[in-house]
Scaffold this motif. Structure first.
Motif, PDB file in Angstrom:
ATOM      1  N   ASN A 118     -27.915  21.723  13.827  1.00 16.68           N
ATOM      2  CA  ASN A 118     -27.074  22.841  14.234  1.00 16.68           C
ATOM      3  C   ASN A 118     -25.736  22.286  14.716  1.00 16.68           C
ATOM      4  O   ASN A 118     -25.561  21.070  14.854  1.00 16.68           O
ATOM      5  N   LEU A 119     -24.790  23.167  14.965  1.00 13.59           N
ATOM      6  CA  LEU A 119     -23.442  22.740  15.345  1.00 13.59           C
ATOM      7  C   LEU A 119     -23.436  21.928  16.637  1.00 13.59           C
ATOM      8  O   LEU A 119     -22.687  20.956  16.768  1.00 13.59           O
ATOM      9  N   LEU A 120     -24.270  22.327  17.606  1.00 15.30           N
ATOM     10  CA  LEU A 120     -24.301  21.601  18.873  1.00 15.30           C
ATOM     11  C   LEU A 120     -24.753  20.163  18.669  1.00 15.30           C
ATOM     12  O   LEU A 120     -24.137  19.223  19.187  1.00 15.30           O
ATOM     13  N   SER A 121     -25.840  19.971  17.909  1.00 15.16           N
ATOM     14  CA  SER A 121     -26.338  18.613  17.689  1.00 15.16           C
ATOM     15  C   SER A 121     -25.364  17.794  16.840  1.00 15.16           C
ATOM     16  O   SER A 121     -25.243  16.575  17.017  1.00 15.16           O
ATOM     17  N   GLU A 122     -24.635  18.449  15.914  1.00 20.28           N
ATOM     18  CA  GLU A 122     -23.621  17.732  15.136  1.00 20.28           C
ATOM     19  C   GLU A 122     -22.513  17.209  16.050  1.00 20.28           C
ATOM     20  O   GLU A 122     -22.051  16.066  15.902  1.00 20.28           O
ATOM     21  N   GLN A 123     -22.088  18.027  16.989  1.00 17.97           N
ATOM     22  CA  GLN A 123     -21.032  17.591  17.903  1.00 17.97           C
ATOM     23  C   GLN A 123     -21.524  16.496  18.840  1.00 17.97           C
ATOM     24  O   GLN A 123     -20.756  15.603  19.212  1.00 17.97           O
ATOM     25  N   MET A 124     -22.798  16.534  19.212  1.00 13.66           N
ATOM     26  CA  MET A 124     -23.365  15.451  20.011  1.00 13.66           C
ATOM     27  C   MET A 124     -23.361  14.146  19.214  1.00 13.66           C
ATOM     28  O   MET A 124     -23.071  13.072  19.750  1.00 13.66           O
ATOM     29  N   ALA A 125     -23.685  14.241  17.917  1.00 12.52           N
ATOM     30  CA  ALA A 125     -23.691  13.050  17.067  1.00 12.52           C
ATOM     31  C   ALA A 125     -22.289  12.467  16.935  1.00 12.52           C
ATOM     32  O   ALA A 125     -22.089  11.246  17.018  1.00 12.52           O
ATOM     33  N   LEU A 126     -21.288  13.323  16.753  1.00 13.15           N
ATOM     34  CA  LEU A 126     -19.913  12.853  16.632  1.00 13.15           C
ATOM     35  C   LEU A 126     -19.394  12.291  17.953  1.00 13.15           C
ATOM     36  O   LEU A 126     -18.616  11.328  17.967  1.00 13.15           O
ATOM     37  N   SER A 127     -19.844  12.873  19.065  1.00 15.76           N
ATOM     38  CA  SER A 127     -19.476  12.319  20.375  1.00 15.76           C
ATOM     39  C   SER A 127     -20.057  10.920  20.548  1.00 15.76           C
ATOM     40  O   SER A 127     -19.422  10.047  21.159  1.00 15.76           O
ATOM     41  N   ALA A 128     -21.267  10.697  20.010  1.00 14.63           N
ATOM     42  CA  ALA A 128     -21.866   9.368  20.059  1.00 14.63           C
ATOM     43  C   ALA A 128     -21.057   8.374  19.224  1.00 14.63           C
ATOM     44  O   ALA A 128     -20.830   7.229  19.643  1.00 14.63           O
ATOM     45  N   LEU A 129     -20.614   8.804  18.040  1.00 12.62           N
ATOM     46  CA  LEU A 129     -19.733   7.976  17.211  1.00 12.62           C
ATOM     47  C   LEU A 129     -18.445   7.640  17.959  1.00 12.62           C
ATOM     48  O   LEU A 129     -17.952   6.507  17.922  1.00 12.62           O
ATOM     49  N   GLU A 130     -17.918   8.646  18.650  1.00  8.12           N
ATOM     50  CA  GLU A 130     -16.679   8.481  19.402  1.00  8.12           C
ATOM     51  C   GLU A 130     -16.844   7.442  20.513  1.00  8.12           C
ATOM     52  O   GLU A 130     -15.989   6.571  20.707  1.00  8.12           O
ATOM     53  N   GLN A 131     -17.950   7.533  21.241  1.00  7.37           N
ATOM     54  CA  GLN A 131     -18.214   6.567  22.307  1.00  7.37           C
ATOM     55  C   GLN A 131     -18.413   5.164  21.743  1.00  7.37           C
ATOM     56  O   GLN A 131     -17.922   4.175  22.298  1.00  7.37           O
ATOM     57  N   PHE A 132     -19.125   5.075  20.619  1.00  6.09           N
ATOM     58  CA  PHE A 132     -19.379   3.768  20.010  1.00  6.09           C
ATOM     59  C   PHE A 132     -18.063   3.131  19.549  1.00  6.09           C
ATOM     60  O   PHE A 132     -17.866   1.919  19.689  1.00  6.09           O
ATOM     61  N   ALA A 133     -17.157   3.937  19.014  1.00  2.00           N
ATOM     62  CA  ALA A 133     -15.849   3.423  18.594  1.00  2.00           C
ATOM     63  C   ALA A 133     -15.061   2.899  19.784  1.00  2.00           C
ATOM     64  O   ALA A 133     -14.400   1.858  19.709  1.00  2.00           O
ATOM     65  N   PHE A 134     -15.130   3.614  20.894  1.00  3.38           N
ATOM     66  CA  PHE A 134     -14.424   3.216  22.112  1.00  3.38           C
ATOM     67  C   PHE A 134     -14.931   1.876  22.629  1.00  3.38           C
ATOM     68  O   PHE A 134     -14.159   1.071  23.162  1.00  3.38           O
ATOM     69  N   GLU A 135     -16.253   1.634  22.472  1.00  4.59           N
ATOM     70  CA  GLU A 135     -16.861   0.415  23.019  1.00  4.59           C
ATOM     71  C   GLU A 135     -16.874  -0.742  22.021  1.00  4.59           C
ATOM     72  O   GLU A 135     -17.172  -1.881  22.404  1.00  4.59           O
ATOM     73  N   ASN A 136     -16.588  -0.481  20.729  1.00 11.64           N
ATOM     74  CA  ASN A 136     -16.664  -1.519  19.696  1.00 11.64           C
ATOM     75  C   ASN A 136     -15.441  -1.418  18.785  1.00 11.64           C
ATOM     76  O   ASN A 136     -15.533  -0.984  17.626  1.00 11.64           O
ATOM     77  N   SER A 137     -14.304  -1.810  19.301  1.00 12.03           N
ATOM     78  CA  SER A 137     -13.033  -1.602  18.602  1.00 12.03           C
ATOM     79  C   SER A 137     -12.936  -2.389  17.296  1.00 12.03           C
ATOM     80  O   SER A 137     -12.204  -1.982  16.381  1.00 12.03           O
ATOM     81  N   LYS A 138     -13.675  -3.505  17.147  1.00  9.98           N
ATOM     82  CA  LYS A 138     -13.542  -4.346  15.961  1.00  9.98           C
ATOM     83  C   LYS A 138     -14.077  -3.693  14.690  1.00  9.98           C
ATOM     84  O   LYS A 138     -13.684  -4.074  13.588  1.00  9.98           O
ATOM     85  N   ILE A 139     -14.963  -2.729  14.828  1.00 10.12           N
ATOM     86  CA  ILE A 139     -15.553  -2.112  13.629  1.00 10.12           C
ATOM     87  C   ILE A 139     -15.178  -0.633  13.509  1.00 10.12           C
ATOM     88  O   ILE A 139     -15.822   0.123  12.789  1.00 10.12           O
ATOM     89  N   VAL A 140     -14.107  -0.224  14.219  1.00  7.29           N
ATOM     90  CA  VAL A 140     -13.709   1.184  14.209  1.00  7.29           C
ATOM     91  C   VAL A 140     -13.396   1.666  12.799  1.00  7.29           C
ATOM     92  O   VAL A 140     -13.726   2.798  12.420  1.00  7.29           O
ATOM     93  N   SER A 141     -12.787   0.805  11.990  1.00  2.25           N
ATOM     94  CA  SER A 141     -12.393   1.227  10.638  1.00  2.25           C
ATOM     95  C   SER A 141     -13.588   1.615   9.773  1.00  2.25           C
ATOM     96  O   SER A 141     -13.434   2.350   8.787  1.00  2.25           O
ATOM     97  N   ALA A 142     -14.790   1.147  10.119  1.00  2.44           N
ATOM     98  CA  ALA A 142     -15.991   1.486   9.340  1.00  2.44           C
ATOM     99  C   ALA A 142     -16.575   2.837   9.730  1.00  2.44           C
ATOM    100  O   ALA A 142     -17.289   3.463   8.931  1.00  2.44           O
ATOM    101  N   LEU A 143     -16.278   3.312  10.938  1.00  5.61           N
ATOM    102  CA  LEU A 143     -16.957   4.502  11.453  1.00  5.61           C
ATOM    103  C   LEU A 143     -16.575   5.800  10.734  1.00  5.61           C
ATOM    104  O   LEU A 143     -17.444   6.662  10.532  1.00  5.61           O
ATOM    105  N   PRO A 144     -15.315   6.003  10.312  1.00  4.96           N
ATOM    106  CA  PRO A 144     -15.045   7.212   9.521  1.00  4.96           C
ATOM    107  C   PRO A 144     -15.870   7.271   8.243  1.00  4.96           C
ATOM    108  O   PRO A 144     -16.289   8.359   7.812  1.00  4.96           O
TER     109      PRO A 144
END
Length: 658
Positions: A581-607
């Motif tokens: 559902n939309l709520l769980s999708e946004q939670m998943a994207l927020s997790a991606l967002e946090q992971f990007a913030f904490e792992n800057s070297k692989i940010v280009s792979a996350l999109p």
């Protein structure tokens, strides 16, 4: 057997119980201004109904409901219930004494009336559970045969620190003689950071154990002379006063208290707002079975609810729009209507409620007759009967709206707001000209003669001030043993590590997706985490797996992407199970967002990871664009900058389709 012995046996066998139907505090105000706490609805039945059912199933034959405030309403409820029928297996009577101010006063009143004939069970009218009381009573009676000075057996259950069913006021340290479960020392922690156990209490006892993992269930098996001790000691007001008093005079008077620890049974009091929410969710999760919303045992005002997956219950007369979502741990009572695109989770909805379109409700208890108009957002709050919430209103956490409150269109209530629907004693209106929303003024502690601090955060899990208190050196007599309290509850990091280990093992052993889902559900229930938190942890765990499998965090983005996409495909059924559902999708994207913030070297792979999830229908166009347009920036702009090209492509594709 002589006639006298037969009479004694019958009296001993006819177990009595005392239900104290007054809380002697105003924690639930203004909800308790019109009715007693014990008659407040817990999902689809009054709390008192759960308590009486527990006692009846536990073998009680004679229940005495002790009433103070709102006694007339309790008597009316009982007169219309199954407990007043001749066929009832438990006799229920009321005793009214409006002058009582504490549990101690109530028991002194019963002692003066000579109502209690033998051993009895003492509980409050906000107790919910499925405890088999018979073995505990039998255990207590056997102890009393060996020693007439056994006063009481307290029933506790295991619950480690920071367990969901504990709040700071429940933190107790108990020193026990393990061979007999004889209580040697008892200390309620409240906001203390250290504990002290007097050495004199432990002298001469070899098998003493100190417990900090026990929770008071609020059930006491009492000997007949227990009320007399309260009559002799007028300073005993609460059960804590009584326990401390008995233990303090044990060497002189010889009276003793014992403990029974429950195994695989449930019992909790809805003693404050936080515990009310916890108990409600526990009932929805069926910990209190057979006393659940679809029960045929409970007397339910509007009949049984129907049980669906994810602990969702609804009455057969409920009307749901096709696109509304009842996510998990939700109950909806008879005659209620829920509009399209509305999302409800971890909440209970009373009878005849009307909820509009695109409403968000989480962690709330909304009682009968309430109307909530379109686009409203309500979080972690309680709404009494016949409340009206206007379009686009936002009710933030820990709000309590009393009977008949009306909130206008677009209004936002700050956290912790308490409102009533009528102006009494010059209450301040919510807005100039408001006719049905006034700020509620809590009575002061001096007006109520309460021993607790009324300014404590009665909604929070942890009561009182979070700051360390100064040690009181005047209380230290040099004969105490002190120590810091260890936190043996699994942290979020430990939960995440267990999830990661399960996924890692699933790859090594080629565990089926269905079994992995079962393992994830086990983790969810073991640690009491919500489905949204589980979704976030799952995404982060899959993203973390490449580092774990290669044994290094020094990975190029290209290599990370290659491995991560493999894992996404491997665990696709798992992702589809939790992201739906939309709520769980946004939670998943927020997790991606946090992971990007904490792992800057692989940010280009996350999109490209996000694109993979999109191509596999785990993420939808609506979900991604809703996340992109949200104003929350908890973890900076790192992922959003990297995702810009993908977002532009989605927006262009949307325009072309239009």
């Amino acid at each position: 057997m002589s006639a006298a012995n037969k009479t004694d046996f019958r009296q001993e066998d006819a177990l009595q119980a005392v239900v104290v139907a007054d809380s002697f505090n105003v924690r639930f105000a203004p909800l308790t201004d019109r009715r007693p706490r014990t008659l407040l609805p817990l999902i689809n039945a009054p709390m008192l109904e759960y308590t009486l059912q527990l006692l009846c199933v536990g073998g009680v034959k004679d229940a005495i409901v002790f009433c103070c405030s709102h006694a007339d309403k309790i008597k009316e409820f009982l007169s219309r219930s199954q407990w007043s029928k001749p066929t009832s297996s438990m006799k229920v009577t009321t005793v009214v004494s409006e002058g009582c101010m504490s549990v101690g006063d109530a028991l002194r009143d019963l002692d003066n009336k000579s109502i209690l004939r033998s051993d009895f069970i003492l509980v409050n009218g906000d107790l919910v559970g499925n405890v088999n009381l018979r073995p505990v009573v039998e255990e207590h009676r056997k102890r009393r045969q060996l020693s007439k000075n056994v006063v009481m057996t307290m029933i506790f259950k295991e619950a480690p620190p920071k367990h969901r069913s504990r709040c700071k006021e429940d933190d107790v340290i108990i020193s026990l003689k393990s061979s007999t479960q004889h209580v040697v020392a008892f200390q309620r922690q409240r906001s203390q950071k250290k504990f002290r156990i007097l050495q004199e209490a432990n002298e001469g006892v070899e098998d003493i154990k100190v417990h900090y993992n026990l929770l008071d269930c609020g059930i006491y098996v009492c000997s007949p002379h227990m009320p007399q001790l309260l009559t002799d000691n007028f300073d005993y007001q609460t059960m804590d006063d009584f326990v401390r008093g008995v233990l303090g005079s044990e060497e002189i008077l010889g009276n003793s208290i014992h403990l029974h620890v429950l195994k695989d049974q449930y019992a909790l009091r809805a003693s404050n707002l936080y515990m009310y929410h916890v108990v409600s969710l526990d009932v929805l999760k069926r910990w209190s079975y057979p006393f659940v919303p679809d029960s045929s045992i409970l007397e339910l005002p509007n009949g049984r609810l129907v049980y669906y997956s994810d602990n969702v219950y609804r009455h057969q007369s409920v009307k749901l729009a096709p696109t509304c979502e009842l996510l998990e741990n939700v109950a909806v009572d008879a005659g209620s209507k829920i509009g399209s695109k509305t999302i409800i989770s971890n909440s209970t909805i009373g009878a005849s409620c009307i909820i509009g379109e695109n409403v968000k409700i989480n962690g709330c208890h909304i009682w009968s007759g309430t109307t909530i108009e379109d686009n409203a957002v309500i979080t972690d709050s309680i709404l009494d009967m016949n409340v009206f919430i206007g379009k686009g209103a936002r009710i933030n956490s820990k709000c309590i709206l009393g009977h008949g409150v009306k909130i206008g269109e677009g209004i936002t209530l700050q956290e912790g707001t308490r409102l009533v629907g009528q102006s009494l004693n010059g209450l301040e209106p919510l807005q100039s000209g408001s006719v049905a929303a006034f700020f509620y003024r809590m009575p002061s502690s001096t007006e109520l003669e309460e021993t607790e601090d009324l300014e404590c955060a009665v909604w929070d899990k942890h009561f009182g001030d979070d700051e360390d208190e100064e040690d009181d050196d005047d209380d230290d007599d040099g004969n105490s043993a002190g120590g810091e309290l260890d936190d043996d509850e699994a942290s979020e990091a430990k939960t995440f590590e267990e999830m990661l280990m399960n996924l890692d093992r699933a790859l090594d052993e080629e565990v089926s997706a269905q079994n992995v889902i079962l393992e994830m559900n086990s983790i969810k229930h073991a640690y009491g985490i919500q489905i949204q938190s589980l979704t976030t942890m799952l995404i982060k765990a899959i993203l973390e797996l490449p580092f774990r499998r290669l044994g290094s965090r020094q990975i190029e983005a290209k290599k990370f992407l290659e491995i991560c996409v493999q894992f996404v495909k491997k665990f696709l059924p798992l992702l589809q199970n939790y992201i739906k559902n939309l709520l769980s999708e946004q939670m998943a994207l927020s997790a991606l967002e946090q992971f990007a913030f904490e792992n800057s070297k692989i940010v280009s792979a996350l999109p490209k990871v996000a694109q993979t999830l999109y191509s596999m229908d785990v993420l939808s166009e609506d979900g991604i664009l809703a996340w992109w347009k949200s104003k929350e920036r908890l973890h900076g702009e790192t992922l959003r900058i990297a995702m810009k090209s993908f977002i532009e492509w989605l927006e262009n594709a949307e325009e072309e389709s239009d």
